[in-house]
Design an enzyme around this catalytic site. Structure first.
Site, PDB file in Angstrom:
ATOM      1  N   CYS A 177       4.140  15.186 -70.163  1.00 38.46           N
ATOM      2  CA  CYS A 177       3.190  14.440 -70.993  1.00 38.46           C
ATOM      3  C   CYS A 177       3.411  12.938 -70.790  1.00 38.46           C
ATOM      4  O   CYS A 177       4.524  12.445 -70.969  1.00 38.46           O
ATOM      5  CB  CYS A 177       3.364  14.775 -72.473  1.00 38.46           C
ATOM      6  N   SER A 234     -10.744  18.407 -69.105  1.00 34.29           N
ATOM      7  CA  SER A 234     -11.732  17.422 -69.561  1.00 34.29           C
ATOM      8  C   SER A 234     -13.170  17.851 -69.320  1.00 34.29           C
ATOM      9  O   SER A 234     -14.086  17.344 -69.983  1.00 34.29           O
ATOM     10  CB  SER A 234     -11.471  16.062 -68.906  1.00 34.29           C
TER      11      SER A 234
END
Lengths: 214, 271
Positions: B118, B250
């Site tokens: 991350c 996305s």
């Protein structure tokens, strides 16, 4: 929840850069919003309302995505209805908004006893059935002279909302919040707002919040 | 893992199953939940997301209720599709502790993906692999704690050559890798710097290369391709280059039907 094509009905120019776009056949409740496709990657949220008895949104052209929504002749894909229903308290209300929320204000006046003040940065090019002010000075004067109401709903830019909040006092103030959204359905967590009751998300906990919660 | 179609909803954008209201589960091979960490995380202050031509930048910061809350509410996280759990941590100790806590519940999940990449947290995330010895210890211990679980490491192209990191994962007998996580990026908006992780079509050539290089080194590891998959052609290219499955993130924001379209294609034409 639906993910389908919207049929545009009318596009009405409201001021220099803001348009009312009406659609056919959208089922929603007061306070809910819609995520509409753009030419960019991410759909954009718009609070729903009505105009000329049709479901409607108000779009300020800020870039290619919003320009596409206003100008395209094609049907536009969207998912809706999203967010929570808004139920104002009893008594007479005052709705203070920017032109981007005019369809919401129009719907509220049909369902509840309230007045509306629209603050537009640029002159309106279309006759509206509400009191309005053009420019910051006229808007500020009208806000300062407001009589007392039982409840208030404020919806506009952050600067506009902050100004109005500094001028009114009430236990029943509601604010429609705006933040960038990725999904509109509570998945991505991009529209977080840090409240007194912890992290909330505008898409699932709002978009309309009590001011005393913020 | 045997997924049909070989299409996975990526951890993060897909939330915890919310998109099942908009996508027919028949066309989803597996759904990865949002990363859960040992302790609750409030996530980062806004702005958390923007999109530009060809990319999305996000800085959510792993907002999640923590592993104990997750377990108390585990029924809520059981979806009507195969589910992959995503776990993360700030430190080596947290990765090991969370593996111990989830052990009794591991059977509920098709696989467990550990997020080692991350880009939006100050501790843990991407930085965890910068200390190779410490990271190897995590891989080794988690493998021992969860001997029967299909373990996946989600990697970034940053911090190390991705094929080298992948070889380390394989050395510790983990079954899979997800390539690639968001890449750190920055935009300037009205003079203000906004940092975050970049995803979207701009990542596709970078992700393709990462998978190509990794597959050359590792013939057997299960590779989940992630990065800019928006069309059936994108899916084809990733599978041809050596991925076992593709992961979609996305693209959900553009149109959830993108997933259904690719899923249908993979289930039918590519069967």
């Amino acid at each position: 929840m639906e993910n389908t094509y919207l049929t545009k009905k009318d596009v009405i120019k409201l001021n220099k850069d803001t348009y009312i776009v009406t659609f056919e056949n959208i089922k929603f409740e007061l306070g809910q919003f819609i995520m509409i496709e753009t030419k960019n990657l991410v759909r954009k949220p718009f609070i729903l309302g009505t105009w000329n008895n049709h479901p409607a949104i108000s779009v300020q052209i800020k870039g290619k995505g919003t320009e596409y929504i206003v100008k395209t002749q094609n049907n536009i894909k969207a998912h809706f209805p999203l967010g929570k229903k808004f139920i104002p308290p009893s008594g007479k209300g005052m709705v203070i908004i920017s032109p981007t929320c005019i369809t919401l204000a129009n719907l509220i006046t049909k369902e509840y006893n309230c007045d509306v003040l629209v603050g537009s940065k640029t002159p309106l090019e279309y006759k509206i059935p509400f009191e309005f002010a053009t420019g910051d000075v006229e808007f500020a004067n009208k806000v300062e002279k407001l009589k007392k109401y039982d409840w208030y709903l404020i919806s506009g830019s952050k600067a506009m909302e902050n100004f109005v909040l500094s001028k009114i006092e009430s236990n029943n103030i509601y604010v429609s919040l705006e933040e960038y959204m990725g999904c509109g359905i509570g998945a991505c967590k991009s529209c977080a707002v840090f409240t007194k009751n912890g992290v909330k998300h505008i898409c699932t906990d709002g978009p309309i919040f009590r001011r005393d919660e913020l | 893992m045997n997924l049909n179609p070989p299409l996975i909803i990526a951890s993060g954008p897909g939330g915890n199953g919310e998109y099942l209201k908009l996508i027919n589960p028949e066309y989803i091979g597996a759904y990865t939940l949002k990363t859960v960490t040992l302790n609750p995380k409030k996530g980062n202050l806004p702005p958390r997301m923007r999109d530009k031509e060809h990319f999305v930048i996000n800085s959510i910061g792993l907002e999640n209720p923590g592993i104990n809350h997750f377990i108390e509410n585990i029924e809520k996280y059981k979806l009507n599709v195969k589910t992959i759990l995503s776990l993360g941590g700030d430190t080596k100790e947290e990765y090991i502790k969370i593996a111990e806590i989830i052990d009794p519940y591991a059977q509920y999940f098709e696989a467990i993906e550990f997020n080692f990449s991350c880009p939006n947290v100050k501790k843990g995330g991407l930085s965890i692999i910068s200390d190779k010895d410490e990271w190897e210890e995590i891989l080794k211990k988690v493998r021992k704690i969860l001997p029967n679980t299909f373990l996946i490491a989600k990697l970034s192209i940053e911090g190390n050559f991705v094929e080298t990191s992948s070889q380390i994962v394989a050395k510790h007998n983990w079954e899979g890798i997800t390539l690639i996580n968001c890449v750190r990026g920055l935009i300037i908006e009205n003079g203000k710097v906004i940092t975050g992780g970049i995803s979207g079509p701009i990542l596709k050539p970078i992700s393709l290369r990462a998978i190509y290089e990794t597959r050359k080194k590792l013939k057997d590891i299960y590779i989940i391709a992630s990065g800019g998959i928006y069309t059936e052609k994108d899916a084809d290219e990733f599978l041809e280059i050596g991925a076992n499955a593709i992961s979609i993130g996305s693209a959900l924001f553009k149109d959830p039907n993108v997933v259904e379209k690719i899923g249908k294609y993979l289930k039918g034409v590519k069967k």
